[in-house]
Write a protein that holds these residues in place. Structure first.
Motif, PDB file in Angstrom:
ATOM      1  N   ARG A 193       0.832  -1.216   0.000  1.00 29.66           N
ATOM      2  CA  ARG A 193       0.000   0.000   0.000  1.00 29.66           C
ATOM      3  C   ARG A 193       0.861   1.259   0.000  1.00 29.66           C
ATOM      4  O   ARG A 193       0.556   2.233  -0.705  1.00 29.66           O
ATOM      5  N   THR A 194       1.931   1.229   0.778  1.00 31.95           N
ATOM      6  CA  THR A 194       2.799   2.406   0.863  1.00 31.95           C
ATOM      7  C   THR A 194       3.474   2.708  -0.476  1.00 31.95           C
ATOM      8  O   THR A 194       3.500   3.852  -0.928  1.00 31.95           O
ATOM      9  N   SER A 195       4.024   1.678  -1.110  1.00 34.32           N
ATOM     10  CA  SER A 195       4.706   1.886  -2.393  1.00 34.32           C
ATOM     11  C   SER A 195       3.716   2.317  -3.471  1.00 34.32           C
ATOM     12  O   SER A 195       4.031   3.158  -4.315  1.00 34.32           O
ATOM     13  N   LYS A 196       2.514   1.769  -3.423  1.00 33.92           N
ATOM     14  CA  LYS A 196       1.486   2.169  -4.391  1.00 33.92           C
ATOM     15  C   LYS A 196       1.139   3.648  -4.223  1.00 33.92           C
ATOM     16  O   LYS A 196       1.036   4.391  -5.209  1.00 33.92           O
ATOM     17  N   GLN A 197       0.983   4.074  -2.979  1.00 33.99           N
ATOM     18  CA  GLN A 197       0.672   5.473  -2.713  1.00 33.99           C
ATOM     19  C   GLN A 197       1.815   6.387  -3.152  1.00 33.99           C
ATOM     20  O   GLN A 197       1.584   7.470  -3.690  1.00 33.99           O
ATOM     21  N   THR A 198       3.056   5.929  -2.963  1.00 31.49           N
ATOM     22  CA  THR A 198       4.213   6.726  -3.373  1.00 31.49           C
ATOM     23  C   THR A 198       4.230   6.923  -4.884  1.00 31.49           C
ATOM     24  O   THR A 198       4.462   8.036  -5.376  1.00 31.49           O
ATOM     25  N   VAL A 199       3.991   5.843  -5.627  1.00 29.00           N
ATOM     26  CA  VAL A 199       3.936   5.950  -7.094  1.00 29.00           C
ATOM     27  C   VAL A 199       2.875   6.956  -7.506  1.00 29.00           C
ATOM     28  O   VAL A 199       3.129   7.863  -8.316  1.00 29.00           O
ATOM     29  N   GLN A 200       1.687   6.814  -6.959  1.00 29.43           N
ATOM     30  CA  GLN A 200       0.576   7.697  -7.337  1.00 29.43           C
ATOM     31  C   GLN A 200       0.877   9.152  -6.988  1.00 29.43           C
ATOM     32  O   GLN A 200       0.547  10.064  -7.750  1.00 29.43           O
ATOM     33  N   LEU A 229       3.525  10.600  -9.500  1.00 25.07           N
ATOM     34  CA  LEU A 229       2.930  10.839 -10.816  1.00 25.07           C
ATOM     35  C   LEU A 229       1.970  12.022 -10.780  1.00 25.07           C
ATOM     36  O   LEU A 229       1.905  12.810 -11.732  1.00 25.07           O
ATOM     37  N   ALA A 230       1.232  12.163  -9.683  1.00 21.40           N
ATOM     38  CA  ALA A 230       0.316  13.300  -9.549  1.00 21.40           C
ATOM     39  C   ALA A 230       1.090  14.615  -9.500  1.00 21.40           C
ATOM     40  O   ALA A 230       0.672  15.616 -10.096  1.00 21.40           O
ATOM     41  N   GLU A 231       2.230  14.629  -8.819  1.00 22.28           N
ATOM     42  CA  GLU A 231       3.063  15.828  -8.760  1.00 22.28           C
ATOM     43  C   GLU A 231       3.579  16.197 -10.151  1.00 22.28           C
ATOM     44  O   GLU A 231       3.609  17.380 -10.518  1.00 22.28           O
ATOM     45  N   ALA A 232       3.996  15.204 -10.907  1.00 24.20           N
ATOM     46  CA  ALA A 232       4.492  15.470 -12.264  1.00 24.20           C
ATOM     47  C   ALA A 232       3.382  16.036 -13.143  1.00 24.20           C
ATOM     48  O   ALA A 232       3.587  17.009 -13.885  1.00 24.20           O
ATOM     49  N   ARG A 233       2.204  15.438 -13.056  1.00 25.47           N
ATOM     50  CA  ARG A 233       1.073  15.936 -13.863  1.00 25.47           C
ATOM     51  C   ARG A 233       0.701  17.365 -13.466  1.00 25.47           C
ATOM     52  O   ARG A 233       0.375  18.199 -14.324  1.00 25.47           O
ATOM     53  N   ALA A 234       0.751  17.650 -12.161  1.00 27.21           N
ATOM     54  CA  ALA A 234       0.413  18.990 -11.691  1.00 27.21           C
ATOM     55  C   ALA A 234       1.395  20.029 -12.233  1.00 27.21           C
ATOM     56  O   ALA A 234       0.993  21.115 -12.659  1.00 27.21           O
ATOM     57  N   LEU A 235       2.684  19.713 -12.231  1.00 20.07           N
ATOM     58  CA  LEU A 235       3.686  20.631 -12.769  1.00 20.07           C
ATOM     59  C   LEU A 235       3.450  20.914 -14.249  1.00 20.07           C
ATOM     60  O   LEU A 235       3.513  22.059 -14.700  1.00 20.07           O
ATOM     61  N   LEU A 236       3.167  19.860 -14.992  1.00 23.03           N
ATOM     62  CA  LEU A 236       2.953  20.022 -16.431  1.00 23.03           C
ATOM     63  C   LEU A 236       1.663  20.792 -16.728  1.00 23.03           C
ATOM     64  O   LEU A 236       1.589  21.548 -17.695  1.00 23.03           O
ATOM     65  N   SER A 237       0.656  20.592 -15.894  1.00 24.88           N
ATOM     66  CA  SER A 237      -0.634  21.253 -16.135  1.00 24.88           C
ATOM     67  C   SER A 237      -0.569  22.762 -15.916  1.00 24.88           C
ATOM     68  O   SER A 237      -1.404  23.507 -16.419  1.00 24.88           O
TER      69      SER A 237
END
Length: 388
Positions: A184-191, A194-202
């Motif tokens: 669960r922890t590693s899954k949350q870290t991945v998400q 990726l959300a941070e990267a998408r936010a920067l690009l947006s």
């Protein structure tokens, strides 16, 4: 009296304007102070440059890749531990049935002896600390038959084994819980990454996105030039190898072996090439399928999921994560790469691709992209291995 009143009136009127002037001065001073503070605070959080955004996004994707390997590791461990727990539970159920059979046999013996008046009721046996203790207390051991003694011994053995299995099952269940938490922890870290990267690009404007795309093209062009240079070097090496082979074929037979025929790779080139052909055929068939972190096919892959599936097609089982795949087979230098070799990237070994020759590889790059061919120089190379 009129003169006194006249004297007081002007003094009363002049007091009000002085208060207003004082307030206005204070207000102006406050506005000036606020303006100064705003002017000072504004530059404290400058907007990052496009180059900084690109570096940050690339780093977030790399961190997501590393977290994906953590996820893959935890997922594999969870599956193994769940299988162990299921097996233990099955064995415990069988052990419980044997224990019940032993208990029933003891109950039958106790009931038979009770009917002859030799012992207390069967319930006394069932509530005793152990059958052995019960028979010891009633001083019946000397009067028990061999069959009865075996029944008591079997019961004690089964009960001890059942207790041991329950303890082991509890321990494995705790380990399974830890693995599930890591998953669960590693899954949350991945998400999160990726959300941070998408936010920067947006947050980029159309002009900034165009500039970012231009930087990406420059990076790809540089990687392409390096791949072309390696392709020329490989072509020259092949031509030299063919020339040497022709010389050996036309030279008189002296009965000695030319030491130059040893490639020094520790690999049977013919056997390895045959396996590599299967690996590359599989990998090419996956081109265009989407990258999905944690995926192992057949409709989508992450980087190590693709390499494991490709080598599986050649009959070679690879570990699930890049961190374990890099330990398999023989390490090779970049200059000595052969098609089929695995090339690993970044200091944290968070990415891997399959070398196809001419400085290129097939890999599953990152979220939002598909399996594709690309220069191995697009990312910093960590090292390479020849799996078989």
């Amino acid at each position: 009296m009129p003169a006194l009143a006249s004297h007081r009136k002007p003094r009363s009127r002049t007091a009000k304007p002085s208060t207003a002037v004082g307030f206005t001065t204070a207000a102006l001073a406050g506005v000036t102070l606020l303006s100064t503070q705003s002017a000072t605070a504004a530059p404290s959080d400058p907007k990052p440059s496009i180059e900084e955004v690109q570096k940050k996004v690339d780093d977030l994707y790399r961190q997501a890749g590393s977290a994906t390997q953590e996820f893959n590791k935890a997922k594999e461990a969870t599956a193994e531990k769940r299988q162990e727990v299921d097996q233990l539970l099955d064995e415990a159920a069988k052990r419980t049935e044997k224990l019940n059979e032993s208990r029933r046999a003891l109950g039958n013996y106790a009931a038979a002896q009770y009917r002859t008046g030799s012992v207390t009721p069967t319930a006394a046996l069932m509530f005793a600390d152990s059958p052995q203790a019960y028979f010891d207390q009633t001083q019946l051991m000397d009067r028990m038959t061999d069959q009865q003694r075996r029944a008591v011994s079997e019961y004690e053995t089964e009960r001890a084994a059942a207790a041991k299995q329950r303890a082991e099952a509890t321990k494995r269940l705790e380990s399974l819980t830890d693995s599930q938490e890591a998953l669960r922890t590693s899954k949350q870290t991945v998400q999160t990454k990726l959300a941070e990267a998408r936010a920067l690009l947006s947050e980029l404007t159309a002009e900034e996105k165009a500039r970012l795309a231009a930087i990406e093209r420059e990076k790809e062009e540089e990687a392409r030039r390096k791949a072309e240079a390696k392709a020329k070097a490989e072509a020259a090496a092949r031509a030299e190898a063919e020339r040497q082979q022709q010389e050996r074929e036309t030279a008189p037979d002296t009965g000695t072996t030319d030491p130059g025929t040893d490639t020094g790779t520790g690999t049977d080139d013919g056997t390895y090439a045959a396996k590599a052909d299967k690996v590359l055929a599989f990998a090419r068939a996956q081109i265009g399928k989407p990258y999905v972190w944690g995926a192992t096919g057949p409709s989508s892959y992450d980087c190590s999921g693709l390499t494991a599936a490709a080598w599986k097609a050649a009959g070679v089982d690879l570990p699930r994560t890049t961190w374990d795949q890099v330990k398999v087979g023989t390490r090779v230098e970049t200059a000595d790469l052969l098609p089929g070799d695995l090339v690993f990237f970044y200091d944290d070994i968070s990415h891997v691709g399959i070398y196809i020759g001419d400085g290129k590889m097939i890999h599953a790059p990152k979220p939002g992209t598909n399996v594709r061919e690309e220069s191995i120089y697009y990312m910093p190379i960590y090292g390479s291995v020849r799996p078989a």
